[in-house]
Design an enzyme around this catalytic site. Structure first.
Site, PDB file in Angstrom:
ATOM      1  N   ASP A   1       0.793  -1.191   0.024  1.00 38.40           N
ATOM      2  CA  ASP A   1      -0.158  -0.032   0.043  1.00 38.40           C
ATOM      3  C   ASP A   1       0.758   1.228  -0.042  1.00 38.40           C
ATOM      4  OD1 ASP A   1       0.794  -0.829   2.657  1.00 38.40           O
ATOM      5  OD2 ASP A   1      -0.626   0.388   3.388  1.00 38.40           O
TER       6      ASP A   1
ATOM      7  N   GLU B   1      -0.540  -2.075   5.154  1.00 37.49           N
ATOM      8  CA  GLU B   1       0.183  -1.751   6.557  1.00 37.49           C
ATOM      9  C   GLU B   1       0.099  -0.465   7.086  1.00 37.49           C
ATOM     10  OE1 GLU B   1       3.370  -0.659   8.847  1.00 37.49           O
ATOM     11  OE2 GLU B   1       3.071  -0.030   6.929  1.00 37.49           O
TER      12      GLU B   1
END
Length: 397
Positions: free
Chosen positions: A81, A138
């Protein structure tokens, strides 16, 4: 790094750099990594690696079985991400999406694990199984925890699990790791002080919640200074204060909100921070004739490296770059990482790979800043580390 491995990886340099730049140009934030997951899945399929999709919404897991037969199973994890941040770089692969950028290097982490997947698929000279875990979210949303809740380790049993993150300020290609606590627990706390408010010219006519809020902000620092053991490390920081209206400075507000973060490395210190913050809220509020509300949210646990897996990671890093470029007793960081959730379930180790430059002289930009970029020169070093780690765990070729 053996000459055969170096030769094989050099052939992948152009492809991997292009993948990294493509992912960087198209950043996707938590649980929206659909395009990135499509790239990962397509590449794994192209290299003949079976894949599973959907854990943690957009997660991808690939599995490679060694040609030497049965053995241990290990997981290698990369995060996918990006961040909600406006990029200020001007290079060709800068983000095309306003307000989103890969400011933490997850584009590079994904690319390095893909490079290792390609190498291991074409030469699976080990005994056992490698699960390639491409994780979403994350950055603050706990994608690792969500994958685990979705059955990650039931579907893909792992005897050990490993992670890696780049670090600006560490020379490019160097490695840093330590056994035990490597990164801190990350918690968020919120307090609300309430009073009657009133006219700024007549404060005696009401109760002023600004006063206990101000006293509380100062008092938070006494927790680490006077309650946490001097032999331990902890942080309490205020990150948000809200009260009143800008256009009405003559009005004493009726409530003040103060929010912040708490970082610690042990369960005992984490409990202490939560308890003492709450005690300060109630005690200070009462002393000023106000009320206080308090909420403490435990977000990411401390990241703790298992000694045995740390030793294996050190061995793999030294096989990659040599003894002199590996710090096996690095200082712990007060940053947090949701890989900690995986390390709560399985023994493993998390290592830092240097992204280069120096923070002090301005020759690099730190993660989570608008001028940061992952260093393409360390892609193959990271790939080689993953490959050497597999061989250190599951057998040398």
């Amino acid at each position: 790094m053996t000459q055969d491995l170096l030769r094989d990886l050099q052939a992948d340099r152009v492809e991997l750099t292009a993948i990294r730049h493509d992912i960087h140009r198209h950043p996707e934030t938590a649980f929206e990594e659909n395009r990135t997951a499509d790239i990962v899945a397509a590449k794994l399929a192209e290299w003949g690696i079976p894949i599973h999709r959907g854990l943690g919404k957009t997660g991808v897991v690939g599995t490679i079985r060694g040609k030497r037969g049965e053995g241990r199973s290990i997981g290698l994890r990369a995060d996918m991400d990006a961040l909600n941040l406006q990029e200020k770089n001007e290079f060709a692969h800068r983000s095309i999406h306003d307000g989103k950028m890969h400011a933490c290097g997850h584009d590079g982490h994904t690319t390095m694990l893909l490079g290792a997947a390609k190498q291991l698929a074409r030469n699976p000279d080990f005994a056992g199984t490698v699960h390639l875990i491409f994780q979403p979210a994350e950055e603050g949303e706990g994608g690792a925890r969500v994958m685990i809740e979705d059955g990650l380790f039931e579907k893909f049993p792992c005897d050990a699990v490993y992670g890696m993150h780049n670090m600006p300020g560490i020379p490019a290609g160097h490695f840093a790791i330590r056994p035990g606590p490597m990164m801190a627990a990350s918690d968020t706390w919120t307090t609300v002080f309430r009073g009657s408010g009133g006219h700024g010219a007549m404060p005696h006519m009401g109760t002023d919640p600004v006063m206990p809020a101000a006293a509380f902000v100062t008092a938070t620092q006494s927790i680490v200074g006077r309650n946490v053991s001097p032999q331990h490390a902890a942080v309490v920081s205020v990150g948000h204060i809200a009260a009143g209206a800008y256009g009405s400075p003559n009005v004493i507000p009726s409530q003040v909100t103060v929010r912040g973060t708490a970082r610690s490395y042990t369960p005992e210190d984490r409990d202490l921070l939560e308890r003492r913050l709450g005690e300060l809220v109630q005690g200070i509020a009462a002393a000023h004739g106000c009320s206080g509300e308090y909420d403490y949210l435990r977000r990411y646990p401390p990241l703790v490296n298992a000694p045995a897996q740390t030793a294996i990671a050190v061995k793999a890093a030294r096989a990659t770059v040599g003894d002199a470029l590996v710090d096996a007793d690095a200082e712990p960081l007060t940053g947090a990482e949701d890989f900690a959730f995986m390390l709560e379930k399985k023994p493993g180790a998390y290592i830092l790979i240097g992204n280069g430059g120096s923070i002090e002289d301005g020759s690099c930009h730190y993660v989570h800043t608008p001028h940061y970029d992952f260093n393409d020169q360390i892609i193959l070093t990271g790939v080689a580390y993953w490959v050497n780690l597999v061989h250190a765990e599951l057998g040398q070729p």
